[in-house]
Design a protein around this motif. Structure first.
Motif, mmCIF file in Angstrom:
data_model
loop_
_atom_site.group_PDB
_atom_site.id
_atom_site.type_symbol
_atom_site.label_atom_id
_atom_site.label_comp_id
_atom_site.label_asym_id
_atom_site.label_seq_id
_atom_site.Cartn_x
_atom_site.Cartn_y
_atom_site.Cartn_z
ATOM 1 N N LEU A 26 49.348 51.799 13.111
ATOM 2 C CA LEU A 26 48.663 52.195 11.921
ATOM 3 C C LEU A 26 49.120 51.346 10.928
ATOM 4 N N GLY A 27 48.455 50.261 10.713
ATOM 5 C CA GLY A 27 49.025 49.207 9.846
ATOM 6 C C GLY A 27 48.550 49.310 8.182
ATOM 7 N N THR A 28 49.548 48.724 7.435
ATOM 8 C CA THR A 28 49.040 48.793 6.012
ATOM 9 C C THR A 28 47.517 47.980 5.958
ATOM 10 N N ASP A 72 57.942 40.959 11.949
ATOM 11 C CA ASP A 72 56.601 41.379 11.947
ATOM 12 C C ASP A 72 56.245 41.240 10.504
ATOM 13 N N ILE A 73 55.118 40.513 10.299
ATOM 14 C CA ILE A 73 54.771 40.457 8.723
ATOM 15 C C ILE A 73 53.181 40.727 8.758
ATOM 16 N N GLY A 74 53.259 41.889 7.986
ATOM 17 C CA GLY A 74 51.853 42.441 7.978
ATOM 18 C C GLY A 74 51.342 42.341 6.700
ATOM 19 N N GLY A 75 50.518 43.269 6.256
ATOM 20 C CA GLY A 75 49.809 43.261 4.821
ATOM 21 C C GLY A 75 50.816 43.734 3.752
ATOM 22 N N GLY A 76 51.366 44.942 4.169
ATOM 23 C CA GLY A 76 52.187 45.584 3.027
ATOM 24 C C GLY A 76 53.567 45.357 3.017
ATOM 25 N N ALA A 105 54.887 40.692 1.695
ATOM 26 C CA ALA A 105 53.951 40.439 2.933
ATOM 27 C C ALA A 105 52.785 39.811 2.524
ATOM 28 N N GLY A 106 51.518 39.981 3.413
ATOM 29 C CA GLY A 106 50.461 39.152 3.022
ATOM 30 C C GLY A 106 49.800 39.538 1.674
ATOM 31 N N ASN A 107 49.792 41.015 1.315
ATOM 32 C CA ASN A 107 49.394 41.176 -0.119
ATOM 33 C C ASN A 107 49.626 40.548 -1.188
ATOM 34 N N VAL A 108 51.207 40.481 -1.207
ATOM 35 C CA VAL A 108 51.868 39.592 -2.175
ATOM 36 C C VAL A 108 51.504 38.280 -2.294
ATOM 37 N N ALA A 153 40.843 34.907 -2.307
ATOM 38 C CA ALA A 153 42.440 34.753 -2.183
ATOM 39 C C ALA A 153 42.761 34.537 -0.479
ATOM 40 N N GLU A 154 42.139 35.771 -0.098
ATOM 41 C CA GLU A 154 42.699 35.772 1.376
ATOM 42 C C GLU A 154 41.996 34.689 2.243
ATOM 43 N N ILE A 155 40.717 34.233 1.676
ATOM 44 C CA ILE A 155 40.123 32.974 2.734
ATOM 45 C C ILE A 155 40.868 31.690 2.238
ATOM 46 N N LYS A 167 44.127 31.514 1.673
ATOM 47 C CA LYS A 167 45.388 31.725 2.257
ATOM 48 C C LYS A 167 45.229 31.170 3.775
ATOM 49 N N HIS A 168 44.112 31.683 4.275
ATOM 50 C CA HIS A 168 44.191 31.687 5.878
ATOM 51 C C HIS A 168 43.562 30.152 5.953
ATOM 52 N N LYS A 169 42.825 29.514 5.263
ATOM 53 C CA LYS A 169 42.531 28.106 5.375
ATOM 54 C C LYS A 169 43.633 26.852 5.074
ATOM 55 N N GLY A 200 52.349 40.164 13.744
ATOM 56 C CA GLY A 200 51.655 40.610 12.521
ATOM 57 C C GLY A 200 50.771 39.499 12.080
ATOM 58 N N GLY A 201 49.886 39.628 11.282
ATOM 59 C CA GLY A 201 48.871 38.644 10.631
ATOM 60 C C GLY A 201 49.776 37.503 10.152
ATOM 61 N N GLY A 202 50.970 38.053 9.233
ATOM 62 C CA GLY A 202 51.492 37.030 8.366
ATOM 63 C C GLY A 202 52.000 36.079 9.274
ATOM 64 N N ALA A 203 52.170 36.130 10.556
ATOM 65 C CA ALA A 203 52.967 35.283 11.382
ATOM 66 C C ALA A 203 51.913 33.928 11.580
ATOM 67 N N LEU A 204 50.653 34.134 11.309
ATOM 68 C CA LEU A 204 49.632 33.060 11.249
ATOM 69 C C LEU A 204 49.683 32.028 10.198
ATOM 70 N N LEU A 205 50.421 32.242 8.997
ATOM 71 C CA LEU A 205 50.533 31.267 7.897
ATOM 72 C C LEU A 205 50.958 30.068 8.396
HETATM 73 P P1 ADP Z 1 49.479 45.402 9.060
HETATM 74 O O1 ADP Z 1 50.320 45.715 10.307
HETATM 75 O O2 ADP Z 1 50.268 45.644 7.709
HETATM 76 O O3 ADP Z 1 48.095 46.191 9.159
HETATM 77 P P2 ADP Z 1 48.739 42.947 10.071
HETATM 78 O O4 ADP Z 1 49.597 42.787 11.149
HETATM 79 O O5 ADP Z 1 47.306 43.656 10.752
HETATM 80 O O6 ADP Z 1 49.111 43.872 9.100
HETATM 81 O O7 ADP Z 1 48.278 41.499 9.318
HETATM 82 C C1 ADP Z 1 47.414 41.787 8.169
HETATM 83 C C2 ADP Z 1 47.973 40.533 7.209
HETATM 84 O O8 ADP Z 1 47.992 39.035 8.031
HETATM 85 C C3 ADP Z 1 47.100 40.306 5.756
HETATM 86 O O9 ADP Z 1 47.981 40.330 4.790
HETATM 87 C C4 ADP Z 1 46.388 39.226 6.336
HETATM 88 O O10 ADP Z 1 45.970 38.429 4.869
HETATM 89 C C5 ADP Z 1 47.269 38.270 7.090
HETATM 90 N N1 ADP Z 1 46.675 37.279 7.825
HETATM 91 C C6 ADP Z 1 45.856 37.366 8.798
HETATM 92 N N2 ADP Z 1 45.596 36.124 9.268
HETATM 93 C C7 ADP Z 1 46.209 35.320 8.612
HETATM 94 C C8 ADP Z 1 46.239 33.798 8.510
HETATM 95 N N3 ADP Z 1 45.383 33.114 9.463
HETATM 96 N N4 ADP Z 1 46.947 33.255 7.825
HETATM 97 C C9 ADP Z 1 47.734 33.837 6.896
HETATM 98 N N5 ADP Z 1 47.687 35.270 6.886
HETATM 99 C C10 ADP Z 1 47.181 35.855 7.588
#
Ligand code: ADP
Ligand code: MG
Length: 341
Positions: free
Chosen positions: A15-17, A157-161, A182-185, A207-209, A211-213, A287-292
């Motif tokens: 149950l992620g943010t 673990d770096i998520g959205g919130g 985390a990601g939202n900030v 902003a999300e796009i 950040k990813h790119k 977590g998704g933030g690890a992909l930065l």
């Molecule tokens: P949560 O556990 O809080 O639901 P996730 O682990 O699903 O979060 O990760 C979501 C976060 O990861 C979002 O803030 C999203 O922007 C970020 N994220 C996903 N892919 C990438 C990426 N390629 N580069 C940077 N941030 C990313």
């Protein structure tokens, strides 16, 4: 009785943010959707969840509200959060029996009241047995760490919130830190950068796009450029500009530094024996933030330790909760104790 186990209706949930994922024993990930709900403002009746609700963001009329009920790692709206979790569970168990046993990963900083709300909502969805596990613990298991051993492991673990930093040993969390950065900030910082420096208004999706790119935490071998479209705050009309990954990185400096400092702080608080284990084994990111881009490098430079990114970091927590539901007795020591009486 492996047959029974494979066809049982047990579920494991992250149950992620930002995203909710559900795992079914024998099947793997059966749901992966944004933690978003659209509901009627007046009746609080839920209209859509997940992907369906996300497409409604910014396109609804005044009676419909679209929210992320877990946005900052705290449950902003209990009723709606409960409704969302229930709806996700129903979605994957449509013609099935209600789930028998459920394991749910929750942020380590969650309050007793919030834990209770999560338990209640799974029970209201028909679950007979509900177990909670702290997300960093679930991520560690998902990555394949031997969490029962008397060896120190550090997981970030770096998520959205939230960003959850934890040291794990002997099936327990020895030290942890839950940051609301985390990601939202990072997205907000990118939005602010365009507003302040370029008088350009951009939306969250843009902003999300970006950040990813082009987002990064340390210099790239080859810096990138990106075309960004938004609304000119002076003239009010759409405008396109080209920015460099260097500018985007500079806009992310503050939150990235906060996360790095959190890791350093937790390392300072870690007992020396465990700290030397971590030095030997490295730090693991999920977590998704690890992909930065270059975040691993940045953390490695700051700590002097090796840093590894989990395979498929967005699914590390749900894989961990999946392993737990598939072997509940072995993993029972790692679960959050139920303090309800
Ligand atoms: P949560 O556990 O809080 O639901 P996730 O682990 O699903 O979060 O990760 C979501 C976060 O990861 C979002 O803030 C999203 O922007 C970020 N994220 C996903 N892919 C990438 C990426 N390629 N580069 C940077 N941030 C990313
Ligand atoms: Mg998560």
């Amino acid at each position: 009785m492996p047959l029974f186990r494979f066809f049982s209706n047990d579920l494991a949930i992250d149950l992620g943010t930002a995203n909710t994922l559900i795992w079914m024993p024998g099947k793997g990930v059966i749901l992966d959707e944004p933690s978003v709900v659209a509901f009627d403002r007046n009746t609080k009746h839920i209209i859509a969840i997940g992907h369906d609700a996300q497409t409604m963001i910014g396109k609804t009329h005044k009676d419909i509200k679209v929210i992320r009920p877990l946005r900052d790692g705290v449950i902003a709206d209990f009723e709606i959060a409960e409704g969302m979790l229930r709806a996700f569970i129903h979605k994957v168990t449509k013609n099935w029996q209600p789930p028998r046993r459920v394991v749910i990963g929750v942020p380590s900083g969650i309050s007793e009241v919030e834990k209770r709300a999560v338990r209640d909502s799974a029970e209201h969805a028909g679950a007979r047995e509900v177990h909670l596990i702290a997300e960093p613990m679930a991520a560690a298991i998902g990555i394949g760490m031997e969490v029962h051993q008397s060896v120190g492991n550090m997981i970030v673990d770096i998520g959205g919130g939230t960003s959850e930093i934890a040291v794990i040993s002997l099936a327990g969390i020895v030290a942890d830190l839950s940051l609301r950065i985390a990601g939202n900030v990072l997205n907000n910082n990118i939005i602010q950068f365009f507003r302040r420096t370029h008088n350009l208004l951009i939306g969250e999706r843009t902003a999300e796009i970006i950040k990813h790119k082009t987002g990064s935490a340390a210099p790239l071998e080859e810096e990138l450029e990106i075309e960004v479209k938004g609304r000119d705050l002076v003239t009010g009309i759409p405008k396109m500009i080209v920015v460099s990954s260097v500018d985007i990185r500079n806009s992310l400096t503050e939150p990235i530094t906060d996360i790095v400092n959190g890791i350093l702080r937790l390392l300072e608080q870690t007992p020396p024996e465990l700290a030397s284990d971590i030095l030997e084994r490295g730090i693991f990111l999920s977590g998704g933030g690890a992909l930065l881009k270059e975040l691993d490098k940045r953390i490695s430079q700051a700590t002097g330790m090796a840093v590894y990114i989990a395979d498929d970091p967005l699914q590390a927590v749900v894989r961990g909760t999946g392993k737990v539901i598939e072997n509940l007795s072995y993993y029972s020591p790692v679960l959050i104790k139920n303090t309800r009486y």
